[in-house]
Motif scaffolding. Structure first.
Motif, mmCIF file in Angstrom:
data_model
loop_
_atom_site.group_PDB
_atom_site.id
_atom_site.type_symbol
_atom_site.label_atom_id
_atom_site.label_comp_id
_atom_site.label_asym_id
_atom_site.label_seq_id
_atom_site.Cartn_x
_atom_site.Cartn_y
_atom_site.Cartn_z
ATOM 1 N N GLY A 147 49.019 43.954 34.123
ATOM 2 C CA GLY A 147 49.628 42.858 33.395
ATOM 3 C C GLY A 147 50.193 41.768 34.289
ATOM 4 O O GLY A 147 50.746 40.785 33.798
ATOM 5 N N SER A 148 50.027 41.912 35.592
ATOM 6 C CA SER A 148 50.582 40.929 36.523
ATOM 7 C C SER A 148 49.533 39.980 37.094
ATOM 8 O O SER A 148 49.838 39.196 37.981
ATOM 9 N N GLY A 149 48.302 40.056 36.612
ATOM 10 C CA GLY A 149 47.250 39.157 37.084
ATOM 11 C C GLY A 149 46.485 39.652 38.295
ATOM 12 O O GLY A 149 45.619 38.946 38.806
ATOM 13 N N ILE A 150 46.778 40.854 38.750
ATOM 14 C CA ILE A 150 46.108 41.368 39.947
ATOM 15 C C ILE A 150 44.625 41.597 39.693
ATOM 16 O O ILE A 150 43.791 41.276 40.542
ATOM 17 N N GLY A 151 44.266 42.125 38.537
ATOM 18 C CA GLY A 151 42.857 42.333 38.220
ATOM 19 C C GLY A 151 42.083 41.030 38.257
ATOM 20 O O GLY A 151 40.984 40.962 38.820
ATOM 21 N N ARG A 152 42.647 39.982 37.678
ATOM 22 C CA ARG A 152 42.002 38.667 37.669
ATOM 23 C C ARG A 152 41.846 38.143 39.093
ATOM 24 O O ARG A 152 40.796 37.649 39.480
ATOM 25 N N ARG A 153 42.883 38.286 39.891
ATOM 26 C CA ARG A 153 42.825 37.808 41.279
ATOM 27 C C ARG A 153 41.814 38.602 42.106
ATOM 28 O O ARG A 153 41.088 38.033 42.925
ATOM 29 N N LEU A 154 41.750 39.904 41.892
ATOM 30 C CA LEU A 154 40.733 40.717 42.567
ATOM 31 C C LEU A 154 39.332 40.267 42.162
ATOM 32 O O LEU A 154 38.445 40.102 43.012
ATOM 33 N N LEU A 155 39.139 40.066 40.870
ATOM 34 C CA LEU A 155 37.839 39.639 40.363
ATOM 35 C C LEU A 155 37.431 38.309 40.985
ATOM 36 O O LEU A 155 36.282 38.143 41.409
ATOM 37 N N HIS A 156 38.352 37.365 41.082
ATOM 38 C CA HIS A 156 38.032 36.068 41.689
ATOM 39 C C HIS A 156 37.663 36.212 43.155
ATOM 40 O O HIS A 156 36.736 35.551 43.637
ATOM 41 N N ALA A 157 38.368 37.070 43.888
ATOM 42 C CA ALA A 157 38.052 37.291 45.303
ATOM 43 C C ALA A 157 36.659 37.904 45.445
ATOM 44 O O ALA A 157 35.870 37.497 46.318
ATOM 45 N N ILE A 158 36.350 38.865 44.597
ATOM 46 C CA ILE A 158 35.038 39.516 44.620
ATOM 47 C C ILE A 158 33.943 38.496 44.329
ATOM 48 O O ILE A 158 32.939 38.410 45.045
#
Length: 159
Positions: free
Chosen positions: A86-97
């Motif tokens: 819920g802190s946006g980490i998944g989204r940030r990981l996805l963008h880096a990938i």
């Protein structure tokens, strides 16, 4: 919160613990024949890039991409620790990938996830992924959702 996302080796104690937590979570949701996780040896292959997310040094998520064709790749091992969801980490990981894969010449990125993961499905849909049929090496599975996104479509991926 100071989040750093970077490529790191898989054989680190905290990474191995997070992968074990991911395995246990998936085993609680799906039978073994519907779990399509790759093991630690595959995470170390030259055709796999593993990203980790750290909050002030503490591992809170991971994910990576595996080259599957000349200009295609598959996202694997996306997992965010329950305390960091819920802190946006998944989204940030996805963008880096995605950025790394695009820089490597990947045009189409695909993934397989499960029907019992509404948060993951929501994340992927919000980031422009759409459902598709099973792709190799997978067979159709009522517990799987197959998705893909054109990285070369010129559309931003909602940072």
């Amino acid at each position: 919160m100071v989040i750093v996302i970077q490529i790191e080796p898989a054989r680190q104690d905290d990474v191995l613990e997070l992968i074990a937590a991911s395995d246990a979570y998936m085993a609680s949701l799906y039978p073994a024949e519907s779990n399509h996780m790759i093991d630690i040896d595959e995470l170390e292959r030259a055709d796999f890039r593993l990203f980790v997310a750290r909050d002030n040094g503490k591992l809170v998520g991971c994910g990576g991409w595996k080259k599957t064709g000349q200009d295609t790749a598959e996202i694997k091992r996306m997992f965010v620790s329950p305390s960091a969801r819920g802190s946006g980490i998944g989204r940030r990981l996805l963008h880096a990938i995605e950025a790394d894969a695009l820089a490597a010449g990947i045009q189409l990125i695909q993934l397989e996830t499960g029907v019992s993961q509404p948060e993951a499905l929501g994340l992927y849909r919000r980031q422009g992924y759409h459902e598709r049929e099973a792709f190799p090496p997978y067979a159709a599975d009522p517990l799987s959702v197959f998705m893909e996104r054109q990285l070369s479509d010129g559309k931003p991926n909602n940072p």
